[in-house]
Design an enzyme around this catalytic site. Structure first.
Site, PDB file in Angstrom:
ATOM      1  N   ASP A  66       0.860  -1.189   0.000  1.00  0.00           N
ATOM      2  CA  ASP A  66       0.000   0.000   0.000  1.00  0.00           C
ATOM      3  C   ASP A  66       0.890   1.230   0.000  1.00  0.00           C
ATOM      4  OD1 ASP A  66      -2.215  -1.596   0.029  1.00  0.00           O
ATOM      5  OD2 ASP A  66      -2.983  -0.906   1.959  1.00  0.00           O
ATOM      6  N   HIS A 215       3.227  -2.284   4.058  1.00  0.00           N
ATOM      7  CA  HIS A 215       3.206  -0.837   3.810  1.00  0.00           C
ATOM      8  C   HIS A 215       4.626  -0.360   3.477  1.00  0.00           C
ATOM      9  CE1 HIS A 215      -0.734  -1.122   5.755  1.00  0.00           C
ATOM     10  NE2 HIS A 215      -1.005   0.010   5.147  1.00  0.00           N
TER      11      HIS A 215
END
Length: 255
Positions: A66, A215
């Site tokens: 992400d 992430h």
């Protein structure tokens, strides 16, 4: 004369009354498969052909990132992926597209997939159908304008918040919604605990068909990634892309 008034009930009613879900799952332990049965939304995931697990019949991993904003670690992550010959999917927002066009282009040029993480990272369950479509279109068109990727197939609902309607509208727009079956709390940039911590958190959750959510803002992830890749392969795992998963046509999965 009878006048028929057409009302978009999805906007005026359903958006206000639908039940939103926050994606969660029972984590894998010891290589066993994780589960979403206890979360109460597995039927909605299946109904809308969304992904939570990949191909569980073989030891394969699907690496996804992400990218809401850039924190200086995406380039080193891309270096690692190139060195190790590992494909990945990067879910990006509008901010990332505007702020990091060179990195977007590099992702595509190096064979990775860009996925849609919405333009402004909203709770899409509070938006009308048209607003959802606009959020998704802006990301797709933004990536197409700065890279050679001219279409977009995968969506990760921002914040992991979704509903039956959100998934259905996204599917109508041509998207497969992609959740995850491996993740840990890695996004707090002021609470990083070191590469060894990230390595342990990831490795203890490996399971066949893992859709890995990482992430890219995490320094821990960037530090751990080379070792994760090498040691996962040493355990017999291979890394494949979401495109390979979709080509195998193994949907729907049994949860």
């Amino acid at each position: 004369m009878m006048v028929v008034v057409l009302i978009d009930w999805d906007v005026n009613a359903a958006a206000k009354t639908e039940k939103p879900f926050h994606f969660g799952f029972k984590r894998s332990i010891g290589g066993n498969l994780p589960s979403i049965e206890q979360e109460g939304f597995s039927n909605i995931i299946q109904k809308n052909d969304a992904l939570f697990l990949g191909n569980t019949t073989k030891k394969v991993l699907y690496l996804t990132f992400d990218n809401g904003y850039e924190n200086g670690f995406t380039a080193p992550i891309l270096d690692t992926l190139r060195e190790k010959n590992v494909p990945a999917t990067f879910f990006v927002t509008g901010h990332y597209i505007q702020d990091q066009p060179d990195l977007i282009k590099r992702m595509v040029d190096e064979g990775h997939i860009i996925g849609n993480h919405s333009w402004s990272h909203p709770d899409m369950t509070t938006m009308s159908n048209d607003q959802i479509r606009q959020e998704l279109a802006k990301v797709r068109d933004g990536v197409a304008a700065i890279s050679s990727q001219k279409s977009m197939q995968y969506l990760r609902p921002p914040r992991g918040i979704f509903s039956d309607r959100v998934l259905a509208v996204s599917r109508e727009e041509g998207y497969t919604s992609v959740f995850w079956s491996l993740a840990y709390k890695d996004w707090e940039v002021n609470n990083q605990k070191g590469g060894e911590y990230a390595y342990q958190q990831i490795m203890k959750q490996l399971h066949p068909g893992s859709i890995m959510l990482i992430h890219s803002v995490s320094s821990d992830n960037a530090a751990a990634l080379p070792r994760v890749i090498d040691d996962a392969r040493a355990k017999g795992y291979e890394f494949e892309s979401l495109d390979t998963l979709m080509a195998e046509q193994l949907l729907p999965f049994t949860f």
